[in-house]
Design a protein around this motif. Structure first.
Motif, PDB file in Angstrom:
ATOM      1  N   SER A  49       0.849  -1.191   0.000  1.00 34.85           N
ATOM      2  CA  SER A  49       0.000   0.000   0.000  1.00 34.85           C
ATOM      3  C   SER A  49       0.882   1.237   0.000  1.00 34.85           C
ATOM      4  N   LYS A 105       1.218  -7.431  -4.859  1.00 32.08           N
ATOM      5  CA  LYS A 105       0.188  -6.569  -5.435  1.00 32.08           C
ATOM      6  C   LYS A 105       0.434  -5.139  -4.952  1.00 32.08           C
ATOM      7  N   ALA A 154      -1.022  -0.972  -4.586  1.00 36.50           N
ATOM      8  CA  ALA A 154      -2.145  -0.029  -4.576  1.00 36.50           C
ATOM      9  C   ALA A 154      -1.601   1.369  -4.336  1.00 36.50           C
ATOM     10  N   ASP A 155      -2.135   2.334  -5.056  1.00 40.04           N
ATOM     11  CA  ASP A 155      -1.718   3.736  -4.950  1.00 40.04           C
ATOM     12  C   ASP A 155      -2.833   4.534  -4.283  1.00 40.04           C
ATOM     13  N   GLN A 172      -6.379   4.967   1.154  1.00 42.33           N
ATOM     14  CA  GLN A 172      -5.367   4.027   1.631  1.00 42.33           C
ATOM     15  C   GLN A 172      -5.948   3.067   2.655  1.00 42.33           C
ATOM     16  N   ASP A 187      -7.769   0.594   0.646  1.00 40.85           N
ATOM     17  CA  ASP A 187      -6.829  -0.314  -0.024  1.00 40.85           C
ATOM     18  C   ASP A 187      -6.392  -1.440   0.915  1.00 40.85           C
ATOM     19  N   ASN A 211      -9.176  -3.850   1.557  1.00 38.25           N
ATOM     20  CA  ASN A 211      -9.317  -4.736   0.399  1.00 38.25           C
ATOM     21  C   ASN A 211      -8.302  -5.866   0.452  1.00 38.25           C
ATOM     22  N   TYR A 212      -7.080  -5.531   0.842  1.00 33.24           N
ATOM     23  CA  TYR A 212      -6.063  -6.575   0.992  1.00 33.24           C
ATOM     24  C   TYR A 212      -6.464  -7.597   2.054  1.00 33.24           C
TER      25      TYR A 212
END
Length: 335
Positions: A52, A81, A83-84, A92, A95, A98-99
């Motif tokens: 992240s 993986k 994520a920005d 964030q 994100d 989601n992980y």
């Protein structure tokens, strides 16, 4: 009661042995351990890592992601993986959530700001997911390990260099700060202002927040130039803001009146080392991206079933006109 003591003692020893093997939850006391993970399946396992990132608009952060990708290629068990968060705390948090839904094996995070990301990092950690925090800190110690530079030290070294080398006779300086709420911003400021106290003839006449971005640094410097007829030096919390300040000064033909210093020293054509070599910046200070160190730590936790230090601090070094060309060549041996 004497007959009960032996079984109880044996059970206690067995529990300690299991904890040492990493087969139980690491948090066996109120103080979290930076230890082996229950996710560890050894070299035969496959692991999904969620990275992240606070934003990739900063070249430093894109380089961090690139270094993680490059290092992960050497660990075939890893699938990383990315994520920005685009400098958005809420994104964030989402994100990371989601992980967690994807049931990742390890989280790497470089927080946009400390306080807003603390709870979701703790949530991941409390679920038994190892968490590596890079560059910017969260509050508390609910994570497996922190890897980053010592931003107070970096600010201190920058302040010493200004006080002793760039402005030994004193002068007016302005400070372009990073994003408020990000720990490096506060630490780079504190280290710097404490160090320049050694030279009482130096005065900070103004400051502004450029949020780590070149364009915002340039806009803020444009306003500072209009309000301050005499500026001898610009201390920017990273190289993109320092370059933005240089461009603003150059646009009004004042760039030769002052010196510019930054932090990051990325060994790329658009980075701080080249800016020093080409004369736009007087100096910069290295700030490691922590990418290869993060993957090494993840491998130790997930593949080797080992433990890591709670804090891994990476050193800085000064880049000026005397060593910029050689260090750039050292970092880019193929040209």
């Amino acid at each position: 009661m004497r007959n009960l003591k032996a079984p109880l003692a044996a059970a206690a020893v067995a529990a300690l042995v299991l904890a040492g093997c990493g087969t139980t939850n690491d948090r066996t006391s109120d103080k979290p351990q930076a230890g082996a993970s229950k996710q560890c399946k050894g070299a035969d396992g496959k692991y999904v890592i969620g990275m992240s990132q606070a934003n990739v608009a900063e070249p430093y952060r894109q380089r961090m992601d690139d270094d993680i990708k490059a290092a992960a290629k050497d660990v075939p068990q890893f699938d990383v993986k990315f994520a920005d968060a685009a400098q958005d705390n809420a994104k964030q948090v989402a994100d990371v959530e989601n992980y967690l839904t994807q049931q990742i094996d390890l989280l790497i995070i470089s927080p946009n700001e400390a306080k807003p990301l603390t709870a979701v990092v703790k949530k991941a950690y409390d679920k038994g997911i190892p968490v590596l925090v890079l560059d910017r800190k969260v509050e508390g110690d609910a994570y497996t390990g922190f890897i980053g530079g010592d931003n107070v030290e970096i600010g201190t070294e920058a302040g010493k260099y200004v006080a002793e080398k760039l402005l030994p006779q004193g002068g007016n300086l302005v400070e372009l700060k990073g994003l408020a709420g990000a720990t490096p911003q506060a630490e780079r400021h504190q280290g710097f202002v404490d160090a320049i106290k050694a030279n009482p003839k130096i005065k900070i006449v103004a400051d502004a927040s450029g949020d780590w971005l070149r364009e915002k640094g340039q806009a803020q410097m444009d306003a500072l130039l209009k309000a301050n007829p005499k500026i001898d030096l610009v201390y920017a919390h990273n190289d993109p803001m320092a370059e933005g300040a240089y461009l603003a000064a150059k646009a009004v033909h004042r760039e030769k009146e002052m010196k510019f210093i930054g932090i990051d020293a990325l060994p790329i054509p658009s980075g701080g080392i080249k800016a020093v070599e080409e004369g736009r910046l007087s100096a910069t200070f290295t700030y490691p991206t922590n990418g290869k160190e993060a993957i090494a730590a993840a491998k130790k936790i997930l593949v080797d079933c080992g433990t890591i230090e709670k804090t891994q601090t990476l050193k800085t070094r000064l880049i000026d006109k005397d060593n910029a060309a050689s260090i750039y060549a050292e970092e880019n041996p193929t040209g």
